[in-house]
Design an enzyme around this catalytic site. Structure first.
Site, PDB file in Angstrom:
ATOM      1  N   CYS A   7      -2.516   3.988  -2.023  1.00  0.00           N
ATOM      2  CA  CYS A   7      -1.447   4.990  -1.973  1.00  0.00           C
ATOM      3  C   CYS A   7      -0.077   4.368  -2.224  1.00  0.00           C
ATOM      4  CB  CYS A   7      -1.470   5.702  -0.631  1.00  0.00           C
ATOM      5  SG  CYS A   7      -1.410   4.602   0.802  1.00  0.00           S
TER       6      CYS A   7
ATOM      7  N   GLU B 177      -1.313   3.322  11.681  1.00  0.00           N
ATOM      8  CA  GLU B 177      -0.144   3.294  10.783  1.00  0.00           C
ATOM      9  C   GLU B 177       0.968   4.196  11.312  1.00  0.00           C
ATOM     10  OE1 GLU B 177      -2.693   2.624   6.670  1.00  0.00           O
ATOM     11  OE2 GLU B 177      -2.044   4.651   7.184  1.00  0.00           O
TER      12      GLU B 177
ATOM     13  N   HIS C  77       1.321   9.135  12.662  1.00  0.00           N
ATOM     14  CA  HIS C  77       1.249   8.444  11.388  1.00  0.00           C
ATOM     15  C   HIS C  77       2.600   8.540  10.677  1.00  0.00           C
ATOM     16  CE1 HIS C  77      -0.025   7.748   7.183  1.00  0.00           C
ATOM     17  NE2 HIS C  77      -1.078   7.116   7.692  1.00  0.00           N
TER      18      HIS C  77
END
Length: 672
Positions: free
Chosen positions: A415, A324, A272
């Protein structure tokens, strides 16, 4: 104001008392730099007047604030989606705190105090603060274990929440001098250190940032437990026995969390991309504060891997949408590029720290690329619309549902917008740095900074029109003649270097000058280059004027031949800015543009376009299909390119960064 000055004095005293090792170079604090810049200041002001209020409003309307209210009474049901939603409030408080130091606002300060009161009431007596559990420990959701920290390695984000709390508390304390949020954070950190650390419970946090946060609290408080626990969180990576090392699934083998091997043995960026960037920033902090040479060697190698094999031309990182995450070396697809905005922000933190470790301009070159391209592309020009991902191309088919072709107000996982809020007003803290008698000028942003160099008061004022113009002017003022070295970064792009690696190069290798022209008080000066900086050593006096002339040519960028998606293509760069073409300026299309070697370019500043931008113009071939869909030909047409960061502010349509130099094939797509 007196309270803030006292606060910094106390912080400095604690800092000197508590630490023997640290970064050899220290950034000049954001509170010492007052901007007047035409590029960044309007964005920071919009953050204060639009983005921060919108973020707080959305925290209230989505139930994020309500979660804290319910936690205080231990009643209700957690009313948002993710257990890390607490952090959106923390990040917005952090950004608002930075903003208060730039734009004092009594109402905002009072609102922050009211939020901090709510946060304090939600904190449990022993310091635990995590609304997803505190509201109702018997109904915590699938991501959260029945016991505290039970799923921290995986999904609970308990330490991630704590890390953002610490970051917000440090910023609030530094900006205001108030301890109300800091005391909440310290109480939580004391609990964390009583549970985790050397000789106690070990865990590799599933989503890193607590390491960076603990370091900030260590700097303020001087408590060695904070540094020791942060180091333990890093050192325990790679020691969990529950992973399947034979599996290629990154969730099962630990790579997703950067936990498949000890950090000292890691040499490539993996998993990630946001978590990775936060981890590597924390590793740099620990390496600096402890002198750990193995950690230093690891983070150096990982940085090299990213910059030589895993970064997009506009500074984005994290190519793969599934998780991601980083892909394999040179796996940088355009059509499905992910490039999460949070990953760009994490890499700003990381590259700043790498510079503070080594003093080499290449780290600031990369940071500048991210700042002017891959980061601000994530924020709409209206200040309240955002990209979570940052695409490299959008074709008219819009065939990839997970690639955003237009901006959104917020996201279920928001986020990125709240991360934008906190990084923008902190940018003044990235402009200058110091070491002994050296004053580093890293970013070219108008404003005035007051600092001490060798215990003497020094003021530097910048006057420029960067990034549109390469003529830089610095006015140096000292109360008394002062002997020190001013190190002005000469960007790699000004010396014909597109990237501090062979991942991207300028195709035509622009006229590389032996030395960039620099004058002091109108007289040319000779200078030496040191790690990418022009070193101007002299006895400085009042109103000394330094002028630097950087070339601002339009350059064709080509990718390493191992990047298969970019073979036979070029991108355009001028100064630090990467350009793209949008449908709006190119007869309704962008994916049909060809960029032959013979194309020539002109530039023009358009004040009334996209809040003021420098555009690139040319005449180039475009592939045209006739109305019947039976004939394909090329025709010469006007071409306009805009800064990549400004795309998707005028509706939904095609966008391209990489342009084929020749027509080699034509895709035939059946209509629906």
């Amino acid at each position: 104001m007196k309270r803030i000055i006292l606060s910094f004095s106390l912080l400095s005293t604690t800092f000197l008392f508590a630490q023997k090792k640290d970064y050899p170079i220290q950034a000049v604090p954001f509170t010492s730099v007052k901007l007047t810049d035409n590029f960044w200041l309007p964005r920071i002001k919009m953050n204060a007047t639009v983005t921060i209020p919108a973020s707080f409003e959305r925290c209230e309307s989505t139930g994020r604030v309500k979660n804290f209210v319910m936690a205080a009474t231990h009643q209700g049901k957690f009313c948002t989606i993710y257990p890390f939603d607490d952090t959106d409030i923390y990040k917005t408080i952090e950004g608002a705190s930075y903003s208060l130091s730039l734009f004092p606002d009594v109402k905002l300060a009072a609102y922050l105090d009211s939020l901090i009161t709510i946060i304090g009431k939600a904190q449990e007596p022993d310091g635990y603060l995590y609304t997803a559990r505190t509201i109702n420990p018997n109904d915590v959701g699938a991501w959260v274990g029945k016991q505290r920290w039970e799923k921290e390695r995986e999904l609970s984000h308990e330490l991630y929440n704590a890390g953002h709390l610490y970051e917000a508390a440090a910023a609030h304390y530094m900006a205001t001098g108030k301890r109300n949020l800091l005391d909440i954070a310290l109480k939580n950190a004391d609990l964390v250190c009583s549970v985790f650390g050397p000789g106690k419970r070990h865990v590799a946090p599933g989503h890193e940032i607590v390491e960076m946060g603990l370091v900030k609290l260590y700097r303020i408080s001087g408590k060695p437990e904070y540094l020791a626990t942060a180091k333990d969180f890093i050192e325990y990576r790679g020691h969990y026995n529950g992973y399947d090392s034979t599996s290629k699934d990154e969730w099962k083998n630990g790579m997703y969390w950067q936990d498949d091997k000890p950090v000292v043995d890691q040499r490539e960026a993996e998993g990630h991309a946001v978590r990775a960037g936060y981890l590597y920033s924390g590793v740099a902090d620990i390496a600096a504060l402890t002198g750990d040479q193995q950690l230093l060697a690891a983070v150096d190698s990982i940085w090299t891997n990213v910059v030589t094999k895993k970064m997009y031309v506009q500074g984005g990182a994290g190519a793969i949408g599934d998780g991601e995450r980083y892909g394999e070396n040179y796996e940088l697809p355009n059509e499905t590029a992910y490039n999460e905005t949070c990953a760009a922000i994490a890499n700003i933190f990381w590259n700043q720290r790498m510079f503070l470790l080594h003093g080499d301009s290449k780290y600031i070159d990369v940071m500048e690329k991210i700042l002017y391209n891959g980061f601000i592309s994530g924020i709409g020009l209206d200040g309240k619309s955002f990209f979570y991902t940052n695409a490299m191309q959008i074709k008219n088919t819009f065939s990839h549902a997970d690639m955003e072709a237009q901006r959104s107000g917020w996201f279920p996982c928001s986020c990125c917008p709240t991360n934008d809020v906190r990084i923008l007003p902190s940018i003044p803290g990235y402009v200058y740095a110091q070491k002994d008698d050296k004053l580093f000028v890293n970013l070219f942003i108008n404003g005035t900074s007051n600092m001490k160099v060798m215990d003497k008061d020094v003021s530097v004022e910048q006057q420029n029109n960067y990034p549109w113009d390469g003529d830089l002017k610095f006015i140096v003022n000292t109360k008394k003649p002062s002997n020190f070295s001013m190190l002005v970064r000469i960007p790699g792009w000004a010396k014909g270097i597109a990237m501090p690696s062979d991942l991207y190069t300028f195709k035509n290798q622009m006229r590389i000058q032996v030395q960039i022209p620099i004058t002091v008080n109108g007289q040319p000066v000779e200078y030496e280059m040191e790690n990418g900086y022009a070193v101007i050593k002299r006895i400085w006096k009042k109103n000394d004027v330094v002028e630097v002339k950087l070339p601002m040519n339009v350059e064709r960028v080509v990718a390493n031949e191992n990047v298969k998606s970019d073979i036979g293509k070029v991108a355009l760069q001028r100064g630090p800015v990467i350009y793209c073409a949008e449908w709006k300026d190119n007869e309704g299309r962008a994916a049909n543009i060809v960029m032959p070697d013979a194309a020539t370019f002109t530039t023009e500043f358009k004040q009334d376009m996209l809040n003021g931008i420098q555009v690139i113009k040319s005449t180039v071939p475009a592939v045209i299909v006739d109305a019947n869909g039976e004939t394909v030909q090329t025709k010469q047409q006007p071409f306009v390119a805009i800064p990549y960061y400004a795309w998707a502010n005028r509706g939904k349509g095609e966008m391209m960064i990489w342009f084929p130099e020749k027509v080699k094939d034509v895709d035939i797509i059946a209509g629906e």
